[in-house]
Design a protein around this motif. Structure first.
Motif, short mmCIF file in Angstrom:
data_model
loop_
_atom_site.label_atom_id
_atom_site.label_comp_id
_atom_site.label_asym_id
_atom_site.label_seq_id
_atom_site.Cartn_x
_atom_site.Cartn_y
_atom_site.Cartn_z
N TYR A 117 0.79 -1.24 0.00
CA TYR A 117 0.00 0.00 0.00
C TYR A 117 0.82 1.28 0.00
O TYR A 117 0.31 2.35 -0.30
CB TYR A 117 -0.97 0.01 1.20
CG TYR A 117 -0.30 -0.20 2.54
CD1 TYR A 117 0.34 0.84 3.19
CD2 TYR A 117 -0.30 -1.46 3.13
CE1 TYR A 117 0.96 0.64 4.41
CE2 TYR A 117 0.31 -1.67 4.36
CZ TYR A 117 0.96 -0.62 4.99
OH TYR A 117 1.57 -0.82 6.18
N ALA A 118 2.10 1.20 0.34
CA ALA A 118 2.90 2.42 0.44
C ALA A 118 3.58 2.74 -0.88
O ALA A 118 3.64 1.90 -1.79
CB ALA A 118 3.93 2.28 1.54
N GLN A 119 4.10 3.97 -0.98
CA GLN A 119 4.84 4.32 -2.21
C GLN A 119 6.11 3.49 -2.31
O GLN A 119 6.54 3.11 -3.38
CB GLN A 119 5.19 5.82 -2.19
CG GLN A 119 3.99 6.70 -2.45
CD GLN A 119 4.18 8.11 -1.89
OE1 GLN A 119 5.24 8.46 -1.36
NE2 GLN A 119 3.14 8.91 -2.00
N TYR A 120 6.72 3.22 -1.14
CA TYR A 120 7.88 2.33 -1.14
C TYR A 120 7.66 1.27 -0.05
O TYR A 120 7.38 1.59 1.09
CB TYR A 120 9.18 3.12 -0.86
CG TYR A 120 10.39 2.23 -0.93
CD1 TYR A 120 10.71 1.57 -2.11
CD2 TYR A 120 11.18 2.02 0.19
CE1 TYR A 120 11.81 0.71 -2.18
CE2 TYR A 120 12.28 1.18 0.14
CZ TYR A 120 12.58 0.53 -1.06
OH TYR A 120 13.65 -0.32 -1.11
N ASN A 121 7.76 0.00 -0.45
CA ASN A 121 7.49 -1.10 0.48
C ASN A 121 8.77 -1.88 0.75
O ASN A 121 9.27 -2.59 -0.12
CB ASN A 121 6.42 -2.02 -0.11
CG ASN A 121 5.12 -1.27 -0.35
OD1 ASN A 121 4.36 -1.02 0.57
ND2 ASN A 121 4.89 -0.87 -1.59
N LEU A 122 9.30 -1.69 1.96
CA LEU A 122 10.54 -2.36 2.34
C LEU A 122 10.15 -3.60 3.15
O LEU A 122 9.87 -3.51 4.34
CB LEU A 122 11.38 -1.38 3.19
CG LEU A 122 12.89 -1.49 3.16
CD1 LEU A 122 13.51 -0.32 3.89
CD2 LEU A 122 13.40 -2.79 3.66
N VAL A 123 10.07 -4.73 2.46
CA VAL A 123 9.52 -5.93 3.08
C VAL A 123 10.53 -7.07 3.05
O VAL A 123 11.16 -7.32 2.03
CB VAL A 123 8.22 -6.37 2.35
CG1 VAL A 123 7.73 -7.72 2.86
CG2 VAL A 123 7.13 -5.32 2.54
N ASP A 124 10.71 -7.73 4.20
CA ASP A 124 11.56 -8.92 4.27
C ASP A 124 10.78 -9.98 5.04
O ASP A 124 10.80 -10.00 6.28
CB ASP A 124 12.88 -8.59 4.97
CG ASP A 124 13.76 -9.82 5.15
OD1 ASP A 124 13.40 -10.90 4.61
OD2 ASP A 124 14.80 -9.72 5.82
N ASP A 125 10.08 -10.87 4.32
CA ASP A 125 9.25 -11.83 5.05
C ASP A 125 10.05 -13.02 5.57
O ASP A 125 9.48 -13.95 6.13
CB ASP A 125 8.00 -12.24 4.24
CG ASP A 125 8.33 -13.01 2.98
OD1 ASP A 125 9.50 -13.34 2.77
OD2 ASP A 125 7.40 -13.29 2.20
N SER A 126 11.37 -12.96 5.44
CA SER A 126 12.20 -13.99 6.10
C SER A 126 12.57 -13.54 7.52
O SER A 126 13.11 -14.31 8.30
CB SER A 126 13.47 -14.26 5.29
OG SER A 126 14.37 -13.18 5.42
N ALA A 127 12.28 -12.28 7.85
CA ALA A 127 12.64 -11.76 9.18
C ALA A 127 11.61 -12.21 10.21
O ALA A 127 10.41 -12.13 9.97
CB ALA A 127 12.73 -10.24 9.15
N ILE A 128 12.07 -12.66 11.36
CA ILE A 128 11.17 -13.13 12.42
C ILE A 128 10.39 -11.97 13.03
O ILE A 128 9.26 -12.14 13.49
CB ILE A 128 11.94 -13.91 13.51
CG1 ILE A 128 11.02 -14.58 14.52
CG2 ILE A 128 12.93 -13.03 14.25
CD1 ILE A 128 10.40 -15.85 14.07
N ALA A 129 10.99 -10.77 13.03
CA ALA A 129 10.33 -9.61 13.64
C ALA A 129 10.63 -8.37 12.81
O ALA A 129 11.70 -8.26 12.19
CB ALA A 129 10.83 -9.39 15.06
N CYS A 130 9.68 -7.43 12.82
CA CYS A 130 9.92 -6.15 12.17
C CYS A 130 11.06 -5.43 12.89
O CYS A 130 11.89 -4.76 12.28
CB CYS A 130 8.65 -5.31 12.18
SG CYS A 130 8.77 -3.79 11.25
#
Ligand code: MN
Length: 339
Positions: A117-130
């Protein structure tokens, strides 16, 4: 692991921004609160002249970075305003009403990126926690540390990893924990703050445990109504914590908590093995394979839900019996965690 290129994009946006608003998901847990405040303290230390706000509900009475009551109803935000969301997969769950008015938006998250939803999406779904991602960003971008930032971020890592037990806990998790420890975290103190409980809560767990029912297939369900908790002076987090009393029990293969809260029937589904997210999707929900959420329309639906979960167990077990003589790596369970 976060790529340097991604961190640099974030750094450029932060340099140009003022004010910076940090938002998280509704009913924040320690990863949401820890990531938001950890980031806020890091940015304040590194860019002392910028105005930084943390919006939405808080887990503690900490008054730092409070936007003031006028902020959310403000009609026009400066064109340099940057919104950073943490630990929030879907816009629907964001605890901030001004999203549509934000000139610049960045999402930092560790859930599967189903809603960029954001203009820039910094996503790492291998990370256990944000919070683990925030620690890594701080390392790459050489942000200044404070003990508050370290403590908040460690709480996020510790809770989302289930004290370093959940599936996606890895070397990066321990490296991030070691790093914040050097920046001022007292492991013993944090542990006591988070895990030493009061008698009232344990009595609530005891009550809830006695209300739980278990199906023949191994689905435990617990329905908690206002009449169960009204006289106990518990907040939503405390009520929901009864979910954990059903985990770690061999005979319980899937466990379900239904809480009636402000006219909503909120459902939490957990398992060590079965794809509960596939069932959650049928009930206005979703999430990770082993940890999902949903909503029910009426209490009668609890029976249907439990029946669906019973079938899921039977079907999955029949399927694995069929494929037992052709062993293969279970890639699914590696991809998804229980955060
Ligand atoms: Mn999280």
């Amino acid at each position: 692991m976060i790529e340097k290129k991604a961190a640099k994009i974030l750094a450029r946006a932060i340099k140009k921004a003022d004010p910076i608003i940090i938002a998280k998901h509704q009913h924040p847990d320690w990863d949401a609160d820890g990531s938001a405040f950890g980031l806020a303290y890091l940015l304040k230390a590194s860019y002392p002249r910028k105005k930084i706000y943390v919006v939405g509900d808080r887990l503690t009475k900490n008054k730092d970075f409070e936007p003031g009551t006028a902020w959310e109803s403000k009609q026009v935000y400066p064109s340099t305003t940057l919104l950073i969301t943490v630990d929030t997969a879907n816009l629907e769950r964001l605890d901030f009403k001004g999203f549509a008015d934000m000139p610049h938006t960045i999402k930092i998250d560790h859930h599967p990126d189903t809603d960029p939803y954001a203009q820039y999406n910094l996503v790492d779904d291998s990370a256990i926690a944000c919070a683990q991602m925030i620690v890594q960003l701080a390392q790459i971008l050489k942000w200044k540390w404070t003990p508050e930032a370290a403590n908040y971020l460690y709480k996020g890592i510790l809770t989302d990893s289930g004290r370093f037990l959940h599936a996606k806990t890895n070397a990066e998790t321990f490296e991030a924990a070691a790093f914040v420890n050097k920046k001022g975290v007292n492991f013993q103190k944090v542990n006591d703050e988070l895990y030493v409980d009061c008698l009232k809560n344990r009595q609530w767990w005891n009550y809830a445990f006695n209300k739980m029912t278990i199906s023949q297939q191994g689905v435990a369900s617990l329905v908690l109504l206002p009449s169960d908790y009204e006289d106990r002076k518990l907040n939503y987090e405390q009520i929901k914590s009864a979910l954990s009393i059903m985990s770690g029990i061999e005979e319980i293969k899937i466990w379900v908590l239904v809480v009636e809260w402000k006219n909503d029937l909120k459902v939490s589904l957990r398992s060590r093995k079965y794809d509960v997210a596939s069932i959650a999707q049928k009930y206005h929900g979703g999430g990770h394979k082993l940890a999902a959420g949903a909503k029910l329309e009426t209490l009668e639906n609890v029976t249907t839900l439990v029946n669906d979960l019973n079938s899921l167990i039977v079907q999955t077990d029949t399927q694995s019996k069929k494929t037992i003589h052709q062993p293969q790596e279970n890639k699914e369970s590696k991809k998804h965690g229980t955060s």
